[in-house]
Design a protein around this motif. Structure first.
Motif, PDB file in Angstrom:
ATOM      1  N   ARG A 155     -39.433 -14.409  15.065  1.00  0.00           N
ATOM      2  CA  ARG A 155     -38.913 -15.749  15.348  1.00  0.00           C
ATOM      3  C   ARG A 155     -39.187 -16.561  14.086  1.00  0.00           C
ATOM      4  O   ARG A 155     -40.285 -17.064  13.893  1.00  0.00           O
ATOM      5  CB  ARG A 155     -39.614 -16.334  16.574  1.00  0.00           C
ATOM      6  N   THR A 176     -47.592 -22.227  15.919  1.00  0.00           N
ATOM      7  CA  THR A 176     -47.768 -21.354  17.076  1.00  0.00           C
ATOM      8  C   THR A 176     -47.140 -20.001  16.776  1.00  0.00           C
ATOM      9  O   THR A 176     -46.178 -19.915  16.022  1.00  0.00           O
ATOM     10  CB  THR A 176     -47.129 -21.948  18.345  1.00  0.00           C
ATOM     11  N   GLY A 178     -46.540 -18.109  19.542  1.00  0.00           N
ATOM     12  CA  GLY A 178     -46.032 -17.787  20.869  1.00  0.00           C
ATOM     13  C   GLY A 178     -47.149 -17.564  21.870  1.00  0.00           C
ATOM     14  O   GLY A 178     -46.973 -17.784  23.059  1.00  0.00           O
ATOM     15  N   PRO A 248     -40.227 -25.185  18.510  1.00  0.00           N
ATOM     16  CA  PRO A 248     -40.290 -25.479  19.957  1.00  0.00           C
ATOM     17  C   PRO A 248     -41.137 -26.723  20.237  1.00  0.00           C
ATOM     18  O   PRO A 248     -42.051 -27.050  19.477  1.00  0.00           O
ATOM     19  CB  PRO A 248     -40.950 -24.224  20.530  1.00  0.00           C
ATOM     20  N   ASN A 249     -40.808 -27.358  21.312  1.00  0.00           N
ATOM     21  CA  ASN A 249     -41.586 -28.518  21.732  1.00  0.00           C
ATOM     22  C   ASN A 249     -42.847 -28.016  22.429  1.00  0.00           C
ATOM     23  O   ASN A 249     -42.791 -27.426  23.492  1.00  0.00           O
ATOM     24  CB  ASN A 249     -40.739 -29.371  22.688  1.00  0.00           C
ATOM     25  N   VAL A 250     -43.981 -28.231  21.784  1.00  0.00           N
ATOM     26  CA  VAL A 250     -45.216 -27.679  22.336  1.00  0.00           C
ATOM     27  C   VAL A 250     -45.894 -28.633  23.297  1.00  0.00           C
ATOM     28  O   VAL A 250     -46.818 -28.253  24.014  1.00  0.00           O
ATOM     29  CB  VAL A 250     -46.217 -27.273  21.227  1.00  0.00           C
ATOM     30  N   VAL A 253     -46.823 -27.523  26.861  1.00  0.00           N
ATOM     31  CA  VAL A 253     -47.760 -26.427  27.119  1.00  0.00           C
ATOM     32  C   VAL A 253     -49.199 -26.785  26.744  1.00  0.00           C
ATOM     33  O   VAL A 253     -50.094 -25.981  26.912  1.00  0.00           O
ATOM     34  CB  VAL A 253     -47.343 -25.120  26.408  1.00  0.00           C
TER      35      VAL A 253
ATOM     36  N   TYR B 537     -47.287 -15.033  27.085  1.00  0.00           N
ATOM     37  CA  TYR B 537     -46.865 -15.997  26.075  1.00  0.00           C
ATOM     38  C   TYR B 537     -47.215 -17.414  26.497  1.00  0.00           C
ATOM     39  O   TYR B 537     -47.128 -17.767  27.669  1.00  0.00           O
ATOM     40  CB  TYR B 537     -45.350 -15.920  25.869  1.00  0.00           C
ATOM     41  N   LEU B 538     -47.599 -18.186  25.532  1.00  0.00           N
ATOM     42  CA  LEU B 538     -47.774 -19.611  25.762  1.00  0.00           C
ATOM     43  C   LEU B 538     -46.405 -20.270  25.721  1.00  0.00           C
ATOM     44  O   LEU B 538     -46.076 -21.145  26.511  1.00  0.00           O
ATOM     45  CB  LEU B 538     -48.679 -20.172  24.662  1.00  0.00           C
ATOM     46  N   LEU B 539     -45.600 -19.821  24.759  1.00  0.00           N
ATOM     47  CA  LEU B 539     -44.226 -20.297  24.621  1.00  0.00           C
ATOM     48  C   LEU B 539     -43.314 -19.087  24.734  1.00  0.00           C
ATOM     49  O   LEU B 539     -43.055 -18.405  23.747  1.00  0.00           O
ATOM     50  CB  LEU B 539     -44.035 -20.958  23.252  1.00  0.00           C
TER      51      LEU B 539
END
Lengths: 376, 676
Positions: A155, A176, A178, A248-250, A253, B537-539
């Protein structure tokens, strides 16, 4: 061209630019750098510049210039040899045939220059969004986020650190892979910027940026648009292309209601994690954390080899016993990078919920680590 | 005038000839197949100038009368099928009825045949498909076809013929293919009156292989056989030590027909996983027999391609069975120089000449164990593929097996469970005739077994003395003959090789390769039999798939789950990856999933995941293993050898390098000229 430059200046300039002059590149010319002498005598300046198309670095240093001129020579070779010179100064000269000679005392290196016109041109752009940040803060921000970037090319948008700047002068670095994330928020001195875009700085550029920052003055300036980022530190300028894509919008999370908080001694945990993870040969080092009142037990999950366990005192947790599995490597990464902080806070919720890690000294930093799931 | 008109017959024949008769070798192939279908025992093929000038095929088959001879050269005239239903169950090689007509259309063609010697023969001569002459001649029972000036009236095709030597190569290949497929038939091939092949009728595939490839090559092969349901196979496959640098020596026959089929070829290659080095290939001559209704040969006029009704099952059975047989052979290699015994086995087969006699104990065992899950799923899969894909849902008592089987996709849960479950029965079946690995050989061992065999039998539980190995790594069903092995560690050479003595054999063991193999097996059983560790996965990333791949992924979702992949449908052709097996942490997971889907699309099953898992375990093993150059104490060496003898495969390290080499005393004595 003819000039005299201090050996130390020459070597440290070359140490910064050599990593980007990639010898194995398909374009052999990129293994060279440009050396340009301007001015005269005590007013003289030498400009070093190199590029690998992604990253460009230009730096200007004082020198005694007798005759102006430009040459294009191999960075690695010059660095390796000049480093060994015994003298404090290096004499650089070039004849009409563009044979370049570098002499440090009796030792001398002579090598041909590449046709200067063949080297890719670098220009310094005017970029609309600009802020100033202290070198220490920037270095620390890079250190606290770089470890969580993705290193495999799966990614692309995760292979760097995301930089977010708002018009109030708040800057945020986020990374991040992931499975975990790291985030640093800082207040900076905004120079210009209206609705600045979110950009992703490649991992490789950040590694190079760390080298530049090691030789920087107290404050540096960063300017960027959607595609390029410019770091200016005194007479040194580093330009890098940015990763195209959306980060990505973290925000969703990042856990907000993790109520099981513990404070642990950083060094003690690092030590326990190392002991426990030795039992595992895999890249992933599973470790089981069991919390009980005032205590945390760490155990290896590799039953086949036997067991290893360690127990340490923690502050804050009062409640039922709870076990949660982690990849020890992820925890070690965070705990190592937040050094020299003494205390680390872990905020958990349950064995399948992400764990929030913070340090009391730096409220701008946070990291989130996903637990491992062990199916019986 | 209308633009569309029916083509005249002569032109149709020429067009058809283009499909069937590509080059002289295809003429030879068609004619030889006709001879075989007519029940010939001997076939003589004469070629002149690479087949450009003359191809003649003479056989002693049942021949034809005058009427049939005339009909034979008409298109779609055939004795082999007459009704549409016959297409469903083709048992003869030819059936389309195009060959003779097509060949006759593009050459000077002479067909002489005799059904009854009292009646005499009948000869028909055609040129470019037109009859020139016809009449009775004296001729023995059988048929002869002479094709002269091939492509005389199709100059384009003639121009594309290659040099005589090239065409001859192809012809030889065609004859070799037929000779392998029909060991009982004698073949003789001449070129410009020089004999190239003279193969008397052989008693079996073993003897035919000896005739065609020579004794050295044949000794590198291992006899395999087995089957399941509507499928059976037998043949000769490479020992792992006899791998080839190309796929040239791979002969695949389906129902007696030489064919190419990527799925089957993949299955056999897969059977050698972790046994061969990269870019090494097994040699094999494999005869696959399927119920005619299970295979469609009417794919291409030249009939070199076949379509299987149930490719997944064929893949599963072949790769599993052959893998096991090859592994057992390499294991018995370690247990006391059984190599020579196994060599003796092949030679014995060759002499005895009937591979069919040697039945594989394991296969029998499995049949007896009819109630195991493996059999159920395999049997079920003939009825419908879906059934076999979900064998795991068959009840809680099977969960342990399912767990072991979780790592390969499609019908494999059954495959591994079957393998595990089949083992005890195997040994039961083997018990009366001897120890496990040798059981299969028992019947093959006849008077043909000579000195080599005798040496092999001496697994010497009595000789030696000294260190008695207890396998440190054991698992259910791993008891083997190796338990009895007594090996004495002598010393270490160059801090790299362990010198050991086993009976009358000197062993040199590569310490790194040996340890690597031991660790690999340990890691593998931990991974496959231990509990599953997944990394959420976190994301979670999303996978955007093509419609075809999306369908494929969805179909196998339970299998993915069993292997530790949490994949959730996320609308249309999008999926969300919730968690992945911890083992592949940091890998290109999306890429891996795509590779598996590609293999599933192509072959109906995929071993890609298993490959990747193994590769990671291999690397870990390699990094953790003791290195070459390390001094080992006697205790360490003995422990290492003990662990080694407890393993199922110990002949090769996971990269395919040999773990040990041996020097039998007899060989050393020969080299010291003590014996001649």
């Amino acid at each position: 061209m003819k000039l005299v430059i201090s050996k130390q200046t020459l070597v440290s300039a070359l140490q910064i630019i050599t990593p980007i002059t990639d010898k194995s590149s398909s374009k052999p010319i990129l293994s060279n750098f440009l050396l340009k002498a301007t001015g005269t005598d005590s007013e003289g300046r030498v400009e070093f510049s190199a590029t690998d198309y992604e990253i460009s670095i230009q730096g200007e240093f004082p020198a005694r210039v007798e005759q102006e001129g430009t040459v294009c020579i191999s960075a690695k070779r010059v660095l390796e040899i000049c480093r060994e010179f015994l003298s404090d100064e290096v004499n650089v000269g070039a004849d009409e045939q563009l044979w370049v000679s570098l002499a440090g005392g009796p030792a001398r290196l002579r090598l041909p220059s590449v046709e200067i016109g063949l080297y890719p041109s670098m220009e310094i752009m005017e970029l609309p969004n600009r802020f100033r940040i202290s070198t220490t803060e920037l270095k620390r921000s890079i250190q606290l986020t770089l470890f969580a970037t993705l290193t495999t090319e799966t990614r692309k948008n995760l292979m760097g650190v995301c930089l977010q700047l708002d018009s109030g002068g708040n800057v945020r670095f986020v990374s991040t892979d992931g499975h975990r994330l790291a985030q640093v928020s800082r207040k900076v001195e905004l120079i210009a910027g209206e609705d600045p875009p979110e950009v992703i700085i490649p991992r490789k550029s950040l590694l190079e940026m760390q080298r530049v920052l090691d030789n920087s003055e107290e404050m540096v300036e960063i300017a960027f648009d959607e595609r390029n980022l410019l770091l200016t530190s005194g007479k040194m300028v580093m330009t890098t292309r940015l990763i195209e894509g959306k980060f990505p919008n973290v925000e969703p999370v990042i856990p907000k209601d993790n109520d099981k908080t513990i404070s642990v001694n950083r060094e003690r945990v690092v030590n326990a994690l190392k002991i426990v993870s030795i039992m595992s040969n895999d890249k992933i080092k599973p470790v089981k954390l069991t919390l009980s009142s005032g205590k945390m037990r760490l155990e290896s999950e590799q039953a086949e080899y036997g067991d290893v366990a360690d127990e340490l005192d923690v502050e804050g947790y009062q409640g039922e016993e709870m076990s949660i599995g982690f990849n020890a490597r992820y925890l070690l990464d965070v705990f190592n990078e937040v050094s020299p902080s003494e205390t680390v806070e872990m905020k958990m919720k349950g064995p399948l919920n992400p764990c929030l890690i913070q340090i009391p000294e730096d409220s701008g930093f946070l990291s989130v680590v996903m637990p491992l799931r062990i199916e019986w | 005038m209308g633009k569309i008109s029916l083509l005249p017959d002569a032109l149709i024949n020429k067009i058809a000839a283009g499909e069937v008769v590509e080059r002289p070798a295809s003429v030879v192939k068609e004619l030889v197949e006709n001879s075989l279908d007519s029940g010939a025992r001997r076939i003589q093929i004469n070629i002149v100038n690479g087949g450009r000038d003359l191809i003649s095929v003479l056989d002693d088959g049942q021949g034809m009368g005058e009427e049939d001879t005339r009909l034979a050269v008409l298109r779609h005239a055939t004795s082999k099928i007459s009704r549409e239903e016959h297409l469903e169950a083709i048992a003869t090689l030819g059936f389309r009825g195009e060959a003779l007509a097509s060949i006759a259309a593009v050459s000077r063609f002479e067909l002489t045949s005799c059904r009854d010697e009292l009646e005499g023969g009948f000869r028909l001569v055609l040129e470019g498909g037109r009859e020139i002459s016809a009449g009775r001649v004296g001729f023995p029972r059988g048929t002869r076809v002479v094709v002269e000036e091939l492509f005389l009236n199709t100059p384009a095709r003639r121009k594309f013929l290659r040099a005589a030597a090239t065409e001859l190569q192809h012809i030889q290949q065609a004859v070799i293919n037929s000779a392998f497929a029909n060991p009982g038939v004698g073949f003789r091939l001449t070129h410009n009156n020089r004999t190239l092949q003279d193969l008397p009728p052989a008693s079996g595939l073993g003897e035919r292989t000896l005739q065609l490839l020579g004794p050295e090559f044949a000794a590198g092969l291992l006899a395999v056989s087995g089957g399941e349901g509507l499928l059976s196979y037998e043949g000769l496959v490479s020992r792992p030590s006899f791998s080839q640098s190309s796929r040239r020596w791979q002969y695949l026959f389906v129902n007696g027909r030489h064919v190419r089929n990527p799925g089957i070829q993949h299955a056999i290659g897969h059977a050698y996983r972790t046994l061969l080095m990269k870019d090494r290939h097994p040699a094999y001559i494999l005869m696959l027999n399927l119920q005619p209704s299970e295979v469609d040969v009417n794919v291409h006029p030249a009939k070199t391609e076949v379509r299987l009704r149930n490719p997944q099952l064929v893949h599963t059975v072949l790769s599993r069975d052959i893998h096991r047989q090859v592994m057992e052979s390499s294991r018995s290699d370690f247990s006391g120089r059984a190599v020579s015994a196994a060599e003796g086995r092949v030679l014995g087969d060759l002499r005895q000449g009937d591979l069919g006699v040697v039945s594989y104990a394991g296969a029998q065992g499995r049949e007896q164990a009819g109630d195991t899950e493996g059999d159920q799923s395999a049997a079920a899969s003939w009825g419908g593929v879906q059934d076999s894909r979900l064998p795991a849902t068959q009840g809680p008592e099977n969960s342990a097996r399912i767990f072991r089987g979780r790592y390969s996709i499609s019908g494999d849960a059954g495959e591994y469970a079957g393998e595990q479950a089949g083992r005890p029965e195997e040994e039961l079946a083997a018990a009366p005739s001897g120890r496990g690995p040798e059981a299969g050989m028992a019947e093959g061992m006849t008077e043909g077994m000579t000195a080599g065999m005798a040496a092999g039998m001496a697994v010497n539980p009595l000789s030696g003395g000294g260190f008695h190995f207890q396998p440190l790594v054991t698992g259910a069903g791993r008891e083997t003959a190796l338990l009895d092995t007594r090996t004495v560690v002598l010393s270490q050479f160059h801090n790299t090789y362990i010198l050991a003595q086993r009976g009358d054999t000197l062993l040199l063991v590569d310490q790194h390769a040996a340890h690597e193999r031991i660790l690999f097996e340990q890691y593998r059983s931990q991974f496959y039999e231990g509990r599953m560790l997944t990394e959420p996965y976190l994301l979670p990333p999303t996978l955007e798939l093509s419609a075809q791949n999306a369908l494929l992924l969805e179909q196998y979702l339970p299998q993915w789950k069993k292997m530790g992949f949490g994949i959730e449908p996320f609308g249309r052709n999008t999926f969300r990856l919730e968690h992945v097996p911890a083992l592949i942490s940091g890998r290109n997971v999306e890429g891996l999933i795509m590779e598996v889907l590609d293999e599933l699309a192509l072959f109906g099953k995929s071993g890609r995941l298993e490959e990747v898992f193994n590769e990671i375990l291999e690397r870990t093993a390699c990094h953790s293993a003791i290195r070459a150059g390390m001094t080992l104490s006697r205790e360490e060496m003995e422990a290492l050898m003990g662990q080694l003898s407890g393993l199922e495969i110990n002949l090769y390290c996971p990269h395919g390098r040999p773990v040990w080499v041996d020097f039998p005393l007899a060989e050393l004595e020969r080299r010291f000229k003590r014996t001649v």
